[in-house]
Design an enzyme around this catalytic site. Structure first.
Site, PDB file in Angstrom:
ATOM      1  N   SER A  36      45.755  48.124  38.937  1.00  0.00           N
ATOM      2  CA  SER A  36      45.475  47.086  39.892  1.00  0.00           C
ATOM      3  C   SER A  36      46.459  45.911  39.848  1.00  0.00           C
ATOM      4  CB  SER A  36      44.071  46.540  39.645  1.00  0.00           C
ATOM      5  OG  SER A  36      44.010  45.856  38.406  1.00  0.00           O
TER       6      SER A  36
ATOM      7  N   SER B 263      45.356  49.360  34.316  1.00  0.00           N
ATOM      8  CA  SER B 263      45.908  48.495  35.360  1.00  0.00           C
ATOM      9  C   SER B 263      47.164  47.727  34.979  1.00  0.00           C
ATOM     10  CB  SER B 263      44.846  47.490  35.817  1.00  0.00           C
ATOM     11  OG  SER B 263      43.904  48.130  36.626  1.00  0.00           O
TER      12      SER B 263
ATOM     13  N   LYS C   8      48.614  36.985  37.287  1.00  0.00           N
ATOM     14  CA  LYS C   8      47.746  37.805  38.135  1.00  0.00           C
ATOM     15  C   LYS C   8      46.606  36.940  38.669  1.00  0.00           C
ATOM     16  CE  LYS C   8      45.164  42.194  38.105  1.00  0.00           C
ATOM     17  NZ  LYS C   8      44.772  43.385  37.328  1.00  0.00           N
TER      18      LYS C   8
END
Lengths: 493, 99
Positions: A158, A182, A78
């Site tokens: 997210s 998330s 990420k």
């Protein structure tokens, strides 16, 4: 060679060991798929040069009989984990030029175990969002589509890029981060297993900060055992993070596939009975309870009376911490700077921050600024912290009589890109079920447990006691083996 | 209810500048969000200790040994605009702050 991307981590490691294929072949297969599926916008930066170089080293390590635990496994990271020499944007224009000079502990640890970095995945800006529609680098598309509608769906957020990458076979696993859901919510939306360990299990060093008392690294995989492999590499004490827990990392792989007979599973029936939960979610919940009963567990009725206040408390605490953390983006030392002639330093701050942050980030900074302002500190911030205590107490009480707790991961299936966009509060409700465990700092996972009537995956959340990642994997593995018939793979990928 | 005037004040405190349209929009949205948050008033929190962190708050002590190396070059690696002067003098250059 593209079928190599379909392997589990366990099978890939076995194949590499037996030299059925090389790390370079495995890596190249993923790089090819990444090129094919750029339309999903899962990656912000592809790091193919690094990946190929690491794959060569990994092949050499196999030849020299010094392969590490995850030698040659291609993963995605990420874009909120700082990676030395590789652009790290946190999905924001503010950091669109930021190349860290140091490596986050988590990305370093998985790399030290032999993983190969394929690239940095797209995400909601500064991890603020539940649909991956707030990234400066554009929306991420869910590889899943409803069987009655071809409209593109959100992957959740997210960590939407990480979820899309793993569910469309563009990586064998992906690092994510979970502040209020998330990892778990996008895992639910994309048919993946998503795991957030106990707060403090994974070092936050080098993770771009959102809400420091809640942020925790997590992992996406296509099955429970693969998650155990990754978690063993990720977790562990780090003196560079003052909230890191100094406890030994347990062996986790043996949890997968082991019997859960006589385990005590807590179910908050008071929440199930609320009439505002979608019928398909309730059905999944009941079906999972039946599955677990079939495995010989004891179902315990528990109560989480303050869970209904979790979203409100979270949207005070997280923005408060965010407004403080994001004060560092001022255009002085790194990141974006917007200038004009004869401006004051205050004008530079305001111009830089107004140009560098998107609307959702600005909203949360302003909520945080408001609830921390002297007139409202007690009414909002201290009040929310007290509610946080009550929520944590509810879990403590429940765990005196149960081993794990079962909640849905999300209140719905994946929704269309563009939906729920006008009203922030509607979007915030996505994290209804994930936020309570986040506020209590507990380990939790989302395991695919059903397909909706429109053919979309739905995840069940398993919450464990403080530091008890092992039992979460045990129960998740039991749910997984009973739901295999659903084949949680998006059509057309 | 958060008025446009209050929103302007919040934005100034947060070092954000907003257009009139943004102010009206954010004021409306923040009002909706704060209305949602008002549910917290239902709960009696007398005698409840605030929970600021779930981690052990007893911070670890360590010996006062020098651990950092000279990272001054690294600190200037991402200087906005890549100013060569800033890198050479190892100072962050900002608009004039004294008259």
């Amino acid at each position: 060679m593209s079928n190599l991307t379909r392997l589990t981590i366990a099978n890939a490691l076995a194949g590499l060991k037996k030299k059925e294929f090389s790390c370079q072949e495995l890596t190249n297969a993923h790089l090819t798929e990444m090129t094919k599926h750029r339309d999903l916008n899962a990656y912000i930066t592809e790091t193919s040069d690094i990946a190929i170089r690491q794959a060569k080293t990994a092949d050499q390590n196999y030849s020299d009989n010094r392969a590490r635990a995850l030698e040659g496994i291609p993963i995605a990271v990420k874009d909120l984990f700082c990676t030395k020499g590789v652009l790290t944007t946190a999905g924001s224009k503010m950091l669109s030029n930021f190349v860290p000079t140091y490596e986050s502990t988590i990305s370093q640890k998985v790399s030290d175990h032999g993983t190969i970095m394929l690239g940095k995945t797209n995400m909601d800006e500064f991890a603020m969002g539940s649909a991956n529609i707030t990234s400066y680098f554009g929306n991420v598309t869910n590889p899943w589509k409803a069987n009655d509608d071809s409209a593109p769906l959100v992957p959740g957020g997210s960590s939407g890029g990480s979820a899309a990458a793993v569910s469309s076979f563009l990586a064998m696993a992906a690092l994510g981060s979970d502040t209020g859901g998330s990892v778990r919510q996008p895992a639910s939306f994309t048919g993946l297993f998503g795991f957030k360990p106990t707060y403090g299990r994974c070092s936050r060093y080098g993770m771009v900060a959102f809400a420091s008392s809640l942020d925790q690294a997590g992992i996406f995989t296509r099955n429970v055992l693969d998650s155990a492999f990754m978690l063993e590499a990720m977790m562990g004490f780090d003196p560079k993070d003052s909230t890191s827990i100094d406890e030994p990392v347990p062996e986790l792989q043996s949890a997968c596939g082991s019997s859960i007979k006589n385990m005590r599973i807590g179910v908050p029936f008071d929440i199930i009975q609320q009439n505002n939960i979608a019928p398909e979610i309730i059905k999944m919940w009941h079906d999972t309870i039946e599955i677990l009963k079939g495995e010989g567990v004891e179902i315990i009725d528990i109560s989480l009376p303050h869970a209904k206040y979790a979203i409100a408390a979270y949207y005070v605490i997280a923005p408060a911490e965010a407004s403080s953390n994001l004060a560092r983006y001022d255009g002085v030392r790194y990141g974006l700077r917007v200038e004009k002639e004869n401006m004051t330093i205050d004008e530079m701050y305001a111009m830089t921050r107004s140009a560098g942050f998107g609307a959702e980030v600005k909203r949360r900074i302003m909520i945080g600024t408001y609830v921390l302002s002297s007139s409202f500190m007690d009414a909002y911030y201290h009040k929310a912290q007290k509610i946080r205590r009550l929520i944590a107490n509810d879990f403590n009480e429940a765990f005196t009589k149960t081993d794990v707790i079962l909640l849905p991961s999300a209140p719905s299936e994946a929704f269309k890109i563009g939906e729920k966009q006008d009203d922030p509060v509607t979007m915030y409700l996505n994290d209804l079920f994930t936020i309570p465990a986040s506020l209590a700092g507990l380990p939790c996972a989302s395991v695919p447990a059903a397909l909706s009537s429109r053919g979309l995956p739905l995840g069940m959340q398993v919450i464990g006691k403080h530091l008890d990642e092992y039992n979460i994997l045990k129960v998740s593995s039991a749910i997984e083996r009973n739901c295999k018939h659903n084949n949680f793979i998006a059509k057309g990928v | 209810m958060i008025t446009d005037t209050e929103l302007c004040k919040i934005a100034t405190l947060a070092r954000l500048s907003c257009s009139d349209k943004e102010i009206a929009n954010f004021a409306k949205q923040l009002t909706t969000i704060m209305d949602m948050i008002d549910i917290l008033n239902e709960v009696d929190c007398d005698n409840v200790e605030p929970l600021s962190s779930v981690s052990d708050m007893n911070q670890r002590m360590r010996k006062d040994d020098v651990m950092a190396k000279d990272i001054s070059d690294e600190l200037f690696a991402n200087i906005p605009g890549g100013s060569q002067l800033a890198k050479e003098v190892k100072c962050f250059i900002v608009p004039k702050v004294v008259e």
